[in-house]
Design a protein around this motif. Structure first.
Motif, PDB file in Angstrom:
ATOM      1  N   LEU A  42       0.720  -0.991   0.082  1.00 51.29           N
ATOM      2  CA  LEU A  42       0.125   0.123   0.043  1.00 51.29           C
ATOM      3  C   LEU A  42       0.781   1.016  -0.042  1.00 51.29           C
ATOM      4  N   THR A  43       0.312   2.161  -0.681  1.00 42.69           N
ATOM      5  CA  THR A  43       1.143   3.567  -0.642  1.00 42.69           C
ATOM      6  C   THR A  43       0.746   4.288   0.747  1.00 42.69           C
ATOM      7  N   ASP A  44       1.668   5.100   1.015  1.00 48.83           N
ATOM      8  CA  ASP A  44       1.463   5.968   2.182  1.00 48.83           C
ATOM      9  C   ASP A  44      -0.033   6.496   2.377  1.00 48.83           C
ATOM     10  N   GLU A  45      -0.465   7.098   1.044  1.00 50.12           N
ATOM     11  CA  GLU A  45      -1.657   7.762   0.833  1.00 50.12           C
ATOM     12  C   GLU A  45      -2.877   6.733   1.114  1.00 50.12           C
ATOM     13  N   GLN A  46      -2.648   5.371   0.739  1.00 49.53           N
ATOM     14  CA  GLN A  46      -3.632   4.412   0.833  1.00 49.53           C
ATOM     15  C   GLN A  46      -3.534   3.889   2.328  1.00 49.53           C
ATOM     16  N   ARG A  47      -2.548   3.941   3.038  1.00 51.54           N
ATOM     17  CA  ARG A  47      -2.604   3.421   4.415  1.00 51.54           C
ATOM     18  C   ARG A  47      -3.343   4.684   5.277  1.00 51.54           C
ATOM     19  N   ALA A  48      -3.025   5.911   4.790  1.00 46.87           N
ATOM     20  CA  ALA A  48      -3.752   6.910   5.458  1.00 46.87           C
ATOM     21  C   ALA A  48      -5.150   6.979   5.313  1.00 46.87           C
ATOM     22  N   GLU A  49      -5.683   6.659   4.080  1.00 43.57           N
ATOM     23  CA  GLU A  49      -7.215   6.441   3.699  1.00 43.57           C
ATOM     24  C   GLU A  49      -7.743   5.344   4.726  1.00 43.57           C
ATOM     25  N   ARG A  51      -6.496   4.130   7.476  1.00 46.29           N
ATOM     26  CA  ARG A  51      -6.703   4.642   9.132  1.00 46.29           C
ATOM     27  C   ARG A  51      -7.708   5.538   9.262  1.00 46.29           C
ATOM     28  N   GLU A  52      -7.845   6.305   8.223  1.00 42.48           N
ATOM     29  CA  GLU A  52      -9.143   7.621   8.424  1.00 42.48           C
ATOM     30  C   GLU A  52     -10.307   6.608   8.309  1.00 42.48           C
ATOM     31  N   ALA A  53     -10.555   5.921   7.406  1.00 46.10           N
ATOM     32  CA  ALA A  53     -11.784   5.156   7.581  1.00 46.10           C
ATOM     33  C   ALA A  53     -12.129   4.342   8.599  1.00 46.10           C
ATOM     34  N   ALA A  54     -10.974   3.715   9.288  1.00 47.13           N
ATOM     35  CA  ALA A  54     -11.308   3.090  10.507  1.00 47.13           C
ATOM     36  C   ALA A  54     -11.275   3.954  11.825  1.00 47.13           C
ATOM     37  N   GLY A  55     -11.236   5.296  11.758  1.00 46.82           N
ATOM     38  CA  GLY A  55     -11.124   6.407  12.917  1.00 46.82           C
ATOM     39  C   GLY A  55      -9.940   6.049  13.483  1.00 46.82           C
ATOM     40  N   LEU A  56      -8.681   5.828  12.856  1.00 43.66           N
ATOM     41  CA  LEU A  56      -7.588   5.951  13.550  1.00 43.66           C
ATOM     42  C   LEU A  56      -6.800   7.149  13.301  1.00 43.66           C
ATOM     43  N   PRO A  57      -5.870   7.504  14.168  1.00 45.90           N
ATOM     44  CA  PRO A  57      -4.942   8.686  13.620  1.00 45.90           C
ATOM     45  C   PRO A  57      -3.789   8.263  12.991  1.00 45.90           C
ATOM     46  N   SER A  58      -2.930   9.123  12.400  1.00 46.61           N
ATOM     47  CA  SER A  58      -1.916   8.571  11.736  1.00 46.61           C
ATOM     48  C   SER A  58      -0.884   8.235  12.463  1.00 46.61           C
ATOM     49  N   GLU A  59       0.133   7.207  12.184  1.00 45.24           N
ATOM     50  CA  GLU A  59       1.346   6.849  12.810  1.00 45.24           C
ATOM     51  C   GLU A  59       1.945   8.053  13.397  1.00 45.24           C
ATOM     52  N   PRO A  60       2.372   8.061  14.701  1.00 43.32           N
ATOM     53  CA  PRO A  60       3.079   8.974  15.428  1.00 43.32           C
ATOM     54  C   PRO A  60       4.633   9.306  14.840  1.00 43.32           C
ATOM     55  N   ASP A  61       5.168  10.413  14.992  1.00 41.86           N
ATOM     56  CA  ASP A  61       6.571  10.444  14.604  1.00 41.86           C
ATOM     57  C   ASP A  61       7.230  10.031  15.688  1.00 41.86           C
ATOM     58  N   ALA A  62       8.759   9.836  15.488  1.00 46.36           N
ATOM     59  CA  ALA A  62       9.617   9.300  16.213  1.00 46.36           C
ATOM     60  C   ALA A  62       9.647   9.795  17.866  1.00 46.36           C
ATOM     61  N   VAL A  63       9.401  11.249  17.833  1.00 43.08           N
ATOM     62  CA  VAL A  63       9.384  11.856  19.374  1.00 43.08           C
ATOM     63  C   VAL A  63       8.174  11.378  19.862  1.00 43.08           C
ATOM     64  N   THR A  64       6.980  11.783  19.177  1.00 42.58           N
ATOM     65  CA  THR A  64       5.905  11.148  19.844  1.00 42.58           C
ATOM     66  C   THR A  64       5.889  10.043  20.384  1.00 42.58           C
ATOM     67  N   ALA A  65       6.174   8.917  19.714  1.00 40.84           N
ATOM     68  CA  ALA A  65       6.225   7.737  19.910  1.00 40.84           C
ATOM     69  C   ALA A  65       7.038   7.263  21.090  1.00 40.84           C
ATOM     70  N   THR A  66       7.949   8.227  21.176  1.00 42.81           N
ATOM     71  CA  THR A  66       8.997   7.887  22.552  1.00 42.81           C
ATOM     72  C   THR A  66       8.235   8.367  23.770  1.00 42.81           C
ATOM     73  N   GLU A  67       7.678   9.734  23.402  1.00 41.58           N
ATOM     74  CA  GLU A  67       6.994  10.134  24.609  1.00 41.58           C
ATOM     75  C   GLU A  67       5.756   9.172  25.405  1.00 41.58           C
ATOM     76  N   PHE A  68       4.871   8.486  24.355  1.00 40.69           N
ATOM     77  CA  PHE A  68       4.017   7.608  24.657  1.00 40.69           C
ATOM     78  C   PHE A  68       4.443   6.557  25.287  1.00 40.69           C
ATOM     79  N   ILE A  69       5.461   5.893  24.903  1.00 38.67           N
ATOM     80  CA  ILE A  69       6.121   4.677  25.570  1.00 38.67           C
ATOM     81  C   ILE A  69       6.577   4.970  27.052  1.00 38.67           C
ATOM     82  N   LYS A  70       7.275   6.410  27.267  1.00 38.32           N
ATOM     83  CA  LYS A  70       7.802   6.906  28.478  1.00 38.32           C
ATOM     84  C   LYS A  70       6.180   7.007  29.314  1.00 38.32           C
TER      85      LYS A  70
END
Length: 146
Positions: A42-49, A51-70
């Motif tokens: 899937l292209t990034d655009e297809q993945r985003a579509e 995710r949006e259809a499922a009501g999910l936000p986009s993948e977090p960037d590295a900093v956000t992901a790290t903060e979530f794990i912390k």
């Protein structure tokens, strides 16, 4: 009901993608060439579509992901247990529940405990307070707009 609809939509999109990508040469066709991969790309655009259809936000960037794990580790390091990708995936899925159930904190806490397998892996943490803390971390770091 909304969850079933969006789940069905996502399943239909993924199924359509899988069937569109799979090719099988006829037995009568000699040297049909290399077989296409059964795994869709899937292209990034297809993945985003999707995710949006499922009501999910986009993948977090590295900093956000790290903060979530912390934030999860601050609750208890065994929640993510070093499986950061799995924890992020579960958090993103919890965003869908946050979006669907809104202010029903009891329901959201129960869903978070199940989604992060606290109820089966860490029964000593299986409390509404832990579920609420997980939801707070998910909401703050992965889906603040929900």
């Amino acid at each position: 009901m909304r969850t079933r609809t969006t789940t069905a939509l996502v399943a239909a999109v993924l199924l359509a993608t899988l069937t569109a990508c799979e090719t099988t040469p006829d037995e009568d066709t000699p040297a049909a060439g290399p077989k296409a991969s059964a795994t869709p790309t899937l292209t990034d655009e297809q993945r985003a579509e999707v995710r949006e259809a499922a009501g999910l936000p986009s993948e977090p960037d590295a900093v956000t992901a790290t903060e979530f794990i912390k934030a999860l580790d601050a609750i208890d390091p065994r929640i993510a247990d070093g499986k950061n990708d799995k924890a992020i995936s579960r958090g993103l899925n919890q965003c869908s529940s946050i979006k669907d159930f809104g202010k029903d904190q009891d329901k959201l806490a129960t869903l978070a405990l199940g989604r992060f397998t606290i109820d089966t892996r860490l029964p000593e943490l299986n409390t509404p307070d832990t579920g609420t803390k997980i939801n707070d971390a998910v909401h703050k770091h992965l889906c603040p707009d929900f």
